[in-house]
Design an enzyme around this catalytic site. Sequence first.
Site, mmCIF file in Angstrom:
data_model
loop_
_atom_site.group_PDB
_atom_site.id
_atom_site.type_symbol
_atom_site.label_atom_id
_atom_site.label_comp_id
_atom_site.label_asym_id
_atom_site.label_seq_id
_atom_site.Cartn_x
_atom_site.Cartn_y
_atom_site.Cartn_z
ATOM 1 N N ASP A 32 0.876 -0.648 0.043
ATOM 2 C CA ASP A 32 -0.040 -0.253 -0.265
ATOM 3 C C ASP A 32 0.999 1.366 0.520
ATOM 4 O O ASP A 32 1.140 1.371 1.107
ATOM 5 C CB ASP A 32 -1.036 -0.033 1.246
ATOM 6 C CG ASP A 32 -2.522 0.621 1.336
ATOM 7 O OD1 ASP A 32 -2.221 2.369 0.635
ATOM 8 O OD2 ASP A 32 -3.138 0.564 2.122
ATOM 9 N N ASN A 88 -12.985 -3.276 3.793
ATOM 10 C CA ASN A 88 -13.574 -2.331 3.857
ATOM 11 C C ASN A 88 -14.826 -2.642 3.144
ATOM 12 O O ASN A 88 -13.924 -2.217 1.732
ATOM 13 C CB ASN A 88 -12.922 -1.246 4.492
ATOM 14 C CG ASN A 88 -12.087 -0.938 4.842
ATOM 15 O OD1 ASN A 88 -12.194 -1.464 5.942
ATOM 16 N ND2 ASN A 88 -10.470 -0.133 4.805
ATOM 17 N N GLN A 95 -14.083 1.885 2.676
ATOM 18 C CA GLN A 95 -13.417 1.788 1.140
ATOM 19 C C GLN A 95 -13.465 2.769 0.948
ATOM 20 O O GLN A 95 -14.581 3.375 0.311
ATOM 21 C CB GLN A 95 -14.809 0.812 0.567
ATOM 22 C CG GLN A 95 -14.096 0.158 -0.766
ATOM 23 C CD GLN A 95 -14.713 -0.658 -1.520
ATOM 24 O OE1 GLN A 95 -15.955 -1.056 -0.932
ATOM 25 N NE2 GLN A 95 -14.530 -1.303 -2.600
ATOM 26 N N HIS A 101 -10.275 -5.416 -2.067
ATOM 27 C CA HIS A 101 -9.021 -5.494 -1.758
ATOM 28 C C HIS A 101 -8.868 -6.825 -0.161
ATOM 29 O O HIS A 101 -9.788 -5.618 0.934
ATOM 30 C CB HIS A 101 -8.060 -4.261 -2.245
ATOM 31 C CG HIS A 101 -8.622 -3.243 -1.389
ATOM 32 N ND1 HIS A 101 -9.709 -2.455 -1.723
ATOM 33 C CD2 HIS A 101 -7.861 -2.177 -0.302
ATOM 34 C CE1 HIS A 101 -10.187 -1.312 -0.976
ATOM 35 N NE2 HIS A 101 -9.138 -1.551 -0.667
ATOM 36 N N HIS A 103 -6.907 -5.560 3.216
ATOM 37 C CA HIS A 103 -5.300 -5.240 4.144
ATOM 38 C C HIS A 103 -5.274 -6.107 4.459
ATOM 39 O O HIS A 103 -4.972 -6.904 5.420
ATOM 40 C CB HIS A 103 -5.882 -3.772 4.435
ATOM 41 C CG HIS A 103 -6.542 -2.597 4.012
ATOM 42 N ND1 HIS A 103 -5.633 -1.242 3.880
ATOM 43 C CD2 HIS A 103 -7.614 -2.194 3.910
ATOM 44 C CE1 HIS A 103 -6.132 -1.052 2.760
ATOM 45 N NE2 HIS A 103 -7.986 -0.995 2.641
#
Length: 141
Positions: A32, A88, A95, A101, A103
């Site tokens: 990220d 999320n 989100q 996705h 995390h």
Amino acid sequence: MQKDNCIFCKIAKHEVPSHKVFENDEVLAFLDLSQVTKGHTLVIPKQHADHVYDLSVEDAQSVFAVVPEISRALQKETQAAGINILSNTGKVAGQSVSHFHIHLIPRHDKHDGFGAKWEVHNEDYTAEELAILANSISTHL
């Protein structure tokens, strides 16, 4: 189907650079850009799906199948004491990119920059109400 304006679709197609951690035919994992803790990694299906609700069974299996392997690699590299695995779904849940996705956030201690806190409302629901709710949810499966 890929979305032309989706940053994660562009990353999956290698049109936008990323710091790749893992890749196979169906899944891409990359660091990220907004590192919460060192090693904060995103795992995405290459096939676009806005939310978890939109994932095909196959794409869900592909994504979730690699999460343990990537998590182990993160733990070995960062010597993390734990890891948060979260996703999320929807703006109200936090989100910010409309491409499903996960995390993976390596954790070192409670004061390392990440926090998730919720209030428990056990007293708000009786066992009977929970049984009714569970049954009602299961009718949608």
